[in-house]
Design an enzyme around this catalytic site. Structure first.
Site, PDB file in Angstrom:
ATOM      1  N   ASP A 182       0.653  -0.783   0.004  1.00  0.00           N
ATOM      2  CA  ASP A 182       0.314   0.803   0.071  1.00  0.00           C
ATOM      3  C   ASP A 182       1.113   1.191   0.083  1.00  0.00           C
ATOM      4  O   ASP A 182       2.338   1.177   0.373  1.00  0.00           O
ATOM      5  CB  ASP A 182      -1.176  -0.372   1.118  1.00  0.00           C
ATOM      6  N   SER A 183       0.642   2.084  -1.094  1.00  0.00           N
ATOM      7  CA  SER A 183       1.953   3.344  -1.012  1.00  0.00           C
ATOM      8  C   SER A 183       1.033   4.336  -1.745  1.00  0.00           C
ATOM      9  O   SER A 183      -0.276   4.695  -1.369  1.00  0.00           O
ATOM     10  CB  SER A 183       2.864   3.225  -2.342  1.00  0.00           C
TER      11      SER A 183
HETATM   12  P1  ITT Z   1      -3.840  -2.488  -5.507  1.00  0.00           P
HETATM   13  O1  ITT Z   1      -3.707  -1.786  -4.345  1.00  0.00           O
HETATM   14  O2  ITT Z   1      -4.402  -3.091  -5.968  1.00  0.00           O
HETATM   15  O3  ITT Z   1      -2.020  -2.383  -5.229  1.00  0.00           O
HETATM   16  P2  ITT Z   1      -3.594   0.578  -6.286  1.00  0.00           P
HETATM   17  O4  ITT Z   1      -3.142   1.687  -7.342  1.00  0.00           O
HETATM   18  O5  ITT Z   1      -4.930   1.014  -5.574  1.00  0.00           O
HETATM   19  O6  ITT Z   1      -3.379  -0.797  -6.433  1.00  0.00           O
HETATM   20  P3  ITT Z   1      -3.044   1.827  -3.681  1.00  0.00           P
HETATM   21  O7  ITT Z   1      -3.864   2.203  -3.456  1.00  0.00           O
HETATM   22  O8  ITT Z   1      -1.757   1.355  -2.683  1.00  0.00           O
HETATM   23  O9  ITT Z   1      -2.438   0.555  -4.781  1.00  0.00           O
HETATM   24  O10 ITT Z   1      -2.183   3.170  -4.559  1.00  0.00           O
HETATM   25  C1  ITT Z   1      -1.329   3.802  -4.208  1.00  0.00           C
HETATM   26  C2  ITT Z   1      -0.962   4.642  -5.202  1.00  0.00           C
HETATM   27  O11 ITT Z   1      -0.018   5.952  -4.940  1.00  0.00           O
HETATM   28  C3  ITT Z   1      -0.486   4.131  -7.207  1.00  0.00           C
HETATM   29  O12 ITT Z   1      -2.137   3.944  -7.426  1.00  0.00           O
HETATM   30  C4  ITT Z   1       0.049   4.896  -7.592  1.00  0.00           C
HETATM   31  O13 ITT Z   1      -1.037   6.411  -8.011  1.00  0.00           O
HETATM   32  C5  ITT Z   1       0.911   5.870  -6.644  1.00  0.00           C
HETATM   33  N1  ITT Z   1       2.173   5.192  -6.451  1.00  0.00           N
HETATM   34  C6  ITT Z   1       2.689   4.501  -5.469  1.00  0.00           C
HETATM   35  N2  ITT Z   1       3.507   4.207  -5.620  1.00  0.00           N
HETATM   36  C7  ITT Z   1       4.068   4.752  -6.263  1.00  0.00           C
HETATM   37  C8  ITT Z   1       4.932   4.839  -7.445  1.00  0.00           C
HETATM   38  O14 ITT Z   1       6.466   3.753  -7.226  1.00  0.00           O
HETATM   39  N3  ITT Z   1       5.120   5.962  -9.002  1.00  0.00           N
HETATM   40  C9  ITT Z   1       3.782   6.451  -8.930  1.00  0.00           C
HETATM   41  N4  ITT Z   1       3.179   6.465  -8.237  1.00  0.00           N
HETATM   42  C10 ITT Z   1       2.953   5.457  -7.635  1.00  0.00           C
END
Ligand code: ITT
Length: 212
Positions: free
Chosen positions: A74-75
């Protein structure tokens, strides 16, 4: 800390950009990886209040549904001038069709509204929390962060999400202008330190759960 034994590992994500990066990071360890999307698992609703809550929730859902250990990330991007937004809502800012050109425009607009024009006023950090859950409900979590500033217009076509706006501290190229290798930084065990939030979290995971 529990060690992750070789074998099948579910990568609990539906985000292709993340999946590619996690597969790169896992490559030297010889797991048999399959993603939650490839298994046709539903995307759990991210109801947690923190990155940790949401990472655990995603890893547990995939481990329970598949019967194998699962790794979730989660990021998000926490912007100082916006009191940490978009933070855990980073994906939501891109709308249902995951339009990150739009999310970046919205972010720039929010920064302009705050009068944040100089690099000092445009500081931010990427955060990645990695959780491994086992089918017996045991969980391990680690966190990685990378500091930087937000540029406008976005630069580069590589990476995913907000990468083209993020200039990591001490570098002249945005994550969008870096190859996957550059964005990850040094591999575990080498002298160059990891760079991206995900690679930094992963380096801790290697020490705690993957070291042979
Ligand atoms: P999953 O939950 O299925 O893993 P998600 O895209 O919904 O996919 P998150 O809820 O963790 O994942 O959302 C994190 C968002 O933050 C992600 O969609 C990106 O827009 C941004 N993000 C995270 N890491 C990143 C990175 O390395 N580079 C650019 N944007 C990033």
């Amino acid at each position: 800390m529990r060690r992750l034994e070789p074998g099948r590992l579910v990568v609990a994500t539906h985000n292709q950009g993340k999946l590619r990066e996690i597969r790169d990071l896992l490559a030297p360890f010889g797991f048999d990886t399959v993603s939650a999307a490839e298994l046709g698992l539903p995307e759990p609703e991210e109801t947690g209040a923190t990155f940790e809550d949401n990472a655990i929730l995603k890893a547990r859902a995939a481990a329970t549904a598949s019967g194998s250990p699962a790794l979730a990330d989660d990021s998000g991007l926490a912007v100082d001038a916006l009191d940490g937004a978009p933070g855990i809502h980073s994906a939501r800012w891109a709308g249902p069709d995951r339009d990150f050109a739009r999310a970046m425009r919205n972010l720039e607009e929010a920064l302009q509204q705050k009068g944040a024009t100089t690099p000092e006023q445009r500081t931010a950090r990427f955060v990645s929390v990695l959780a491994i859950a086992w089918p017996d409900d045991h969980v391990e979590i680690v966190r990685g962060e990378v500091e930087g500033t937000l540029v406008w217009p976005p630069r580069g076509e590589q990476g995913f999400g907000y990468d083209p706006m993020f200039l990591p501290e001490g570098f002249e190229r945005t994550f969008g202008e870096m190859s996957g290798e550059e964005k990850h930084g040094g591999k575990p065990g080498t002298e160059t330190p990891p760079l991206s939030h995900r690679a930094r979290a992963f380096a801790i995971l290697v020490e705690t759960c993957l070291a042979r």
